[in-house]
Design a protein around this motif. Structure first.
Motif, PDB file in Angstrom:
ATOM      1  N   THR A 122     158.729  79.303  58.498  1.00 36.80           N
ATOM      2  CA  THR A 122     158.053  80.328  59.293  1.00 36.80           C
ATOM      3  C   THR A 122     158.119  81.708  58.654  1.00 36.80           C
ATOM      4  OG1 THR A 122     160.080  80.729  60.541  1.00 36.80           O
ATOM      5  CG2 THR A 122     158.551  79.128  61.451  1.00 36.80           C
ATOM      6  N   THR A 123     158.777  81.812  57.495  1.00 42.40           N
ATOM      7  CA  THR A 123     159.037  83.131  56.922  1.00 42.40           C
ATOM      8  C   THR A 123     157.758  83.894  56.593  1.00 42.40           C
ATOM      9  OG1 THR A 123     161.037  82.206  56.001  1.00 42.40           O
ATOM     10  CG2 THR A 123     160.346  84.317  55.119  1.00 42.40           C
ATOM     11  N   ALA A 124     156.719  83.162  56.142  1.00 44.32           N
ATOM     12  CA  ALA A 124     155.494  83.845  55.714  1.00 44.32           C
ATOM     13  C   ALA A 124     154.514  84.045  56.867  1.00 44.32           C
ATOM     14  CB  ALA A 124     154.834  83.048  54.588  1.00 44.32           C
ATOM     15  N   LEU A 125     154.935  83.695  58.094  1.00 47.72           N
ATOM     16  CA  LEU A 125     153.982  83.706  59.207  1.00 47.72           C
ATOM     17  C   LEU A 125     154.223  84.882  60.156  1.00 47.72           C
ATOM     18  CD1 LEU A 125     154.135  79.904  60.044  1.00 47.72           C
ATOM     19  CD2 LEU A 125     152.485  81.071  58.591  1.00 47.72           C
ATOM     20  N   GLY A 149     148.879  80.262  60.253  1.00 47.23           N
ATOM     21  CA  GLY A 149     149.507  79.267  61.117  1.00 47.23           C
ATOM     22  C   GLY A 149     148.863  77.899  60.957  1.00 47.23           C
ATOM     23  N   MET A 150     147.506  77.892  60.813  1.00 46.08           N
ATOM     24  CA  MET A 150     146.810  76.614  60.649  1.00 46.08           C
ATOM     25  C   MET A 150     147.172  75.957  59.326  1.00 46.08           C
ATOM     26  SD  MET A 150     143.264  76.540  62.597  1.00 46.08           S
ATOM     27  CE  MET A 150     142.250  76.804  61.195  1.00 46.08           C
ATOM     28  N   ARG A 151     147.373  76.791  58.295  1.00 43.90           N
ATOM     29  CA  ARG A 151     147.759  76.222  56.994  1.00 43.90           C
ATOM     30  C   ARG A 151     149.109  75.526  57.105  1.00 43.90           C
ATOM     31  NH1 ARG A 151     146.634  81.792  54.481  1.00 43.90           N
ATOM     32  NH2 ARG A 151     144.371  81.760  54.537  1.00 43.90           N
ATOM     33  N   GLN A 152     150.059  76.189  57.809  1.00 44.72           N
ATOM     34  CA  GLN A 152     151.371  75.561  57.941  1.00 44.72           C
ATOM     35  C   GLN A 152     151.254  74.308  58.803  1.00 44.72           C
ATOM     36  OE1 GLN A 152     153.771  75.043  56.223  1.00 44.72           O
ATOM     37  NE2 GLN A 152     155.174  76.762  56.421  1.00 44.72           N
ATOM     38  N   ARG A 153     150.372  74.333  59.799  1.00 38.52           N
ATOM     39  CA  ARG A 153     150.137  73.126  60.594  1.00 38.52           C
ATOM     40  C   ARG A 153     149.598  72.011  59.707  1.00 38.52           C
ATOM     41  NH1 ARG A 153     149.834  74.034  66.381  1.00 38.52           N
ATOM     42  NH2 ARG A 153     150.260  76.223  66.759  1.00 38.52           N
ATOM     43  N   VAL A 189     155.017  86.727  63.645  1.00 37.15           N
ATOM     44  CA  VAL A 189     156.088  86.403  64.590  1.00 37.15           C
ATOM     45  C   VAL A 189     155.587  85.494  65.711  1.00 37.15           C
ATOM     46  CG1 VAL A 189     157.800  87.346  66.152  1.00 37.15           C
ATOM     47  CG2 VAL A 189     157.187  88.600  64.092  1.00 37.15           C
ATOM     48  N   THR A 190     154.390  85.768  66.222  1.00 30.30           N
ATOM     49  CA  THR A 190     153.875  84.961  67.331  1.00 30.30           C
ATOM     50  C   THR A 190     153.625  83.532  66.879  1.00 30.30           C
ATOM     51  OG1 THR A 190     151.724  85.849  66.738  1.00 30.30           O
ATOM     52  CG2 THR A 190     152.794  86.794  68.659  1.00 30.30           C
ATOM     53  N   VAL A 191     153.203  83.377  65.617  1.00 32.24           N
ATOM     54  CA  VAL A 191     152.922  82.038  65.101  1.00 32.24           C
ATOM     55  C   VAL A 191     154.214  81.297  64.790  1.00 32.24           C
ATOM     56  CG1 VAL A 191     151.678  80.769  63.324  1.00 32.24           C
ATOM     57  CG2 VAL A 191     150.755  82.912  64.181  1.00 32.24           C
ATOM     58  N   GLN A 192     155.244  82.051  64.384  1.00 33.37           N
ATOM     59  CA  GLN A 192     156.532  81.443  64.045  1.00 33.37           C
ATOM     60  C   GLN A 192     157.033  80.534  65.159  1.00 33.37           C
ATOM     61  OE1 GLN A 192     159.462  84.356  62.985  1.00 33.37           O
ATOM     62  NE2 GLN A 192     158.409  84.953  61.104  1.00 33.37           N
ATOM     63  N   ALA A 193     157.024  81.067  66.388  1.00 34.99           N
ATOM     64  CA  ALA A 193     157.537  80.299  67.522  1.00 34.99           C
ATOM     65  C   ALA A 193     156.729  79.025  67.723  1.00 34.99           C
ATOM     66  CB  ALA A 193     157.516  81.155  68.778  1.00 34.99           C
ATOM     67  N   GLN A 194     155.381  79.145  67.573  1.00 32.25           N
ATOM     68  CA  GLN A 194     154.526  77.961  67.751  1.00 32.25           C
ATOM     69  C   GLN A 194     154.863  76.880  66.734  1.00 32.25           C
ATOM     70  OE1 GLN A 194     150.501  79.286  67.390  1.00 32.25           O
ATOM     71  NE2 GLN A 194     150.686  80.781  69.034  1.00 32.25           N
TER      72      GLN A 194
END
Lengths: 319, 356
Positions: free
Chosen positions: B181-184, B157-161, B186-191
């Motif tokens: 969000t595909t590679a993340l 999630g931090m990398r995508q951030r 589920v909980t991180v996807q929403a964030q």
């Protein structure tokens, strides 16, 4: 990191012991000739051979010989005396190290200067005429054996029998300190012959690495940032593609420092490789043993350096 | 005037097996600060169309025709230098896998700084300040310390951030998020989706989200384009596509995602068949081999993308009559099987084998 290096150094020492034992065993199980008979002259008699055998210490059991040999190395860094000319092996090797070092260093410079640019251009201009031509030549250079390429080079360019005499001193090695110009001239052909297959291999390897890297997601990111293509390739793609090359370069240097036997023989360069070659010809156990140990030493140390360097090259690697 | 308008875009790749028509006549528009979702399965052309907007398909053997009008200029005619000026500066992009999208050998901060300094004349120090500021904006804790970390030291999630921080650091007018969000988890996807939505308002950025997941599209407002075999098959406002979809492929997508408001015993229905070949797509309607409502005519006639009567902004590429489609969706939405729905609407029994 410190613990890792210590563990690896202990491993290096163990490996060198194994190498020395194996060399000893091979010499006695598969002798190239009987060292004593070789030195007994044209009409040897059993008493003379036995006496020579005793002088060389060959009448003792193998394990005793091995133990004495290793004891002298560990305690006195003494590699024994050549059967052939009774010179200390350590002195022989150290006097020839600068020669082999000159040969290796020059060849490395040549093959990097040729191989890397060719690899980069081939990767960027993939399937172009330049790419196909250079990769075809590279295949040829990899396939050409050094002894053949060396003889062709001598036939064409050496300063005595050569058709085109352009390299002053080719075929007779001159030390750097004696005459830098002649040193350079005498090594230019060997450098190029030795470097040919390496340059070809490095060009092909870098091309393959670079092509693979160019399809990585982070290259797409670099382009998406708006970076110029020169920077995308030079900074982003090369950084990843060059890392395995550095590794192999370290190992190749280690191997060559142990003596480029074929090149040194063809061009009559008095380096470690030629010493080893002569040692084998003369069934000169201390010389064989010494050159093999030095070669092994360079290879395992190069391995160690490469592995440590990797931790600095790739931030993901930690020991 | 729309911020970005794509007109009849075609991207054809020449390969040894033939011409791959990855994008075959796609048009859409997006206004300043608005959102557009592009939905489709792998190979529908959704990623290629947006990579082409960025000019990133230039590096491959592609024939590109049509128009990509960004702020009045056709990007397909822009020089490489002009495209570099736009890329990462006016149009930025984030990708599916944030780990492989960040360079493994460079520090996260340095990668941000590089993107900032290539488009702005600022000192290394100022760019670094900006990078730390951006990392703070996207919610990375201790940005002053994290700026010197390597990508592998970040969580997914931090990398995508960090990728989002990199993309927005030059305040682009358009952000293209390709399966963000595909590679993340589920909980991180929403964030991450929430973050993109929040920053979209903060930076007044238009956002194109490309996804195979209608759930992701549901998180945003704006228009949605459903792509199939290199074409848009349905286009309309988000609410319309969820509440009154008119294309059988869209129905299939909707019925294949779980819904909390559905009856407990309602089963998820996967779309049968395989994605079509883009080298020789099926004749007639490209979706006909997988469509439960196919008729003889559909295998011969290729439908156009046409507006429906009630809403001129709702476009559908389907040969069924609009009233028939509405009747079918009504029954599907009530939980009926496609075959049963078809039988009821058409009033004739459908035997096996008659369907093609």
């Amino acid at each position: 990191m410190g613990r890792y290096i210590l563990r690896r150094v202990l491993w290096v020492i163990f490996l060198l012991f194994v190498v020395s034992a194996v060399t000893f065993l091979i010499f006695y199980l598969l002798p190239s000739a009987d060292p004593a008979v070789l030195r007994a002259g044209k009409s040897p008699n059993p008493a003379l051979i036995a006496q020579i055998r005793h002088t060389l210490g060959l009448d003792q059991p193998v394990y005793v010989q091995y133990f004495k040999y290793m004891k002298n190395i560990v305690l006195h860094f003494d590699f024994g005396y050549s059967f052939q000319d009774s010179q200390p092996v350590r002195k022989e090797i150290f006097s020839r190290l600068p020669v082999t070092f000159s040969l290796t260093a020059g060849a490395v410079v040549v093959w990097l200067l040729v191989g890397l640019p060719v690899g980069i251009i081939s990767a960027i201009k993939r399937r172009s005429v330049a790419d196909r031509t250079s990769m075809g030549l590279a295949l040829l250079a990899i396939s050409a054996p050094v002894y053949w390429l060396g003889l062709v080079a001598l036939y064409l360019f050496s300063n005595d029998i050569g058709i085109i005499k352009i390299f002053d001193g080719a075929g007779t090695y001159t030390p750097l300190r004696q005459d830098p110009a002649r040193w350079f001239g005498s090594l230019l052909l060997p450098w190029m012959v030795l470097a040919a297959s390496f340059a070809a291999f490095y060009a092909r390897l870098l091309r393959a690495n670079l092509i693979e890297t160019m399809s990585e997601d982070y290259i797409r990111t670099a382009r998406a940032k708006g970076l110029p293509e020169r920077r995308v390739i030079g900074r982003h793609a090369m950084r990843a593609a060059i890392t395995p090359i550095v590794t192999i370069l370290g190992l190749d240097i280690g191997i060559l420092l142990g003596g480029a036997i074929l090149t040194e023989r063809v061009f009559n360069i008095p380096g470690i490789g030629l010493l080893a070659f002569d040692g084998i010809q003369n069934a000169d156990l201390p010389v064989i043993q010494g050159t093999v140990l030095f070669g092994a030493f360079f290879i395992v140390v190069a391995n160690l350096i490469v592995d440590i360097a990797y931790a600095f090259l790739d931030p993901r690697v930690r020991y | 005037m729309a911020l970005l308008e794509v007109r009849d875009l075609r991207v054809h790749f020449r390969t040894d097996d033939g011409i791959v028509k990855a994008v075959d006549g796609v048009s859409y528009a997006i206004d300043k600060g608005r959102s557009l979702g592009i939905v489709g399965e792998s190979g529908s052309g959704k990623s290629v169309s947006s990579l082409t907007v960025m000019g990133l398909t230039r590096f491959s053997d592609a024939d590109i025709t049509g128009e990509v009008i960004f702020e009045g200029n056709n990007l397909l005619e822009a020089s490489d230098a002009e495209m570099r000026e736009i890329r990462g500066n006016h149009i930025a992009m984030i990708f599916q896998d944030p780990l492989s999208s960040l360079h493994p050998f460079y520090r996260v901060g340095d990668q941000l700084v590089e993107g900032i300094r290539i488009h702005n004349v600022v000192s290394q120090k100022a760019a670094r300040e900006r990078a730390i500021e951006m990392l703070r904006v996207v919610g990375i804790p201790e940005p002053g310390k994290r700026v010197d970390a390597y990508p592998h030291e970040f969580s997914g999630g931090m990398r995508q951030r960090a990728m989002i921080a990199m993309a927005l650091s030059n305040e682009p007018k358009l952000l293209i998020a390709d399966e963000p969000t595909t590679a993340l988890d589920v909980t991180v996807q929403a964030q991450i989706l929430e973050l993109i939505g929040r920053l979209q308002e903060e930076f007044d950025t238009a956002v194109i989200v490309i996804t195979h997941d209608l759930g992701v599209v549901a998180e945003m407002a704006g228009d949605v384009a459903v792509m199939y075999a290199g074409e848009i098959v349905e286009y309309g406002a988000l609410e319309r596509l969820f509440l009154a979809p008119e294309h059988p492929y869209t129905w299939g997508l909707l019925k294949s995602i779980p819904r909390l408001d559905a009856a407990r015993d309602e089963e998820l229905v996967p779309i049968s068949g395989r994605p079509p070949s883009l080298i020789s797509p099926p004749s007639g309607c490209h979706f006909h081999p997988r469509c439960p409502y196919v008729r003889e005519r559909h295998t011969k006639v290729h439908p156009g993308l046409e507006p429906i009567l009630e809403d001129g902004n709702h476009l559908v590429r389907c040969l069924l009559e609009s009233p028939t489609r509405k009747a079918l969706w009504k029954r599907l939405a009530a939980g009926e099987e496609p075959a049963a729905a078809r039988q009821e609407v058409e009033g004739v029994p459908t035997a096996e084998g008659e369907t093609v």
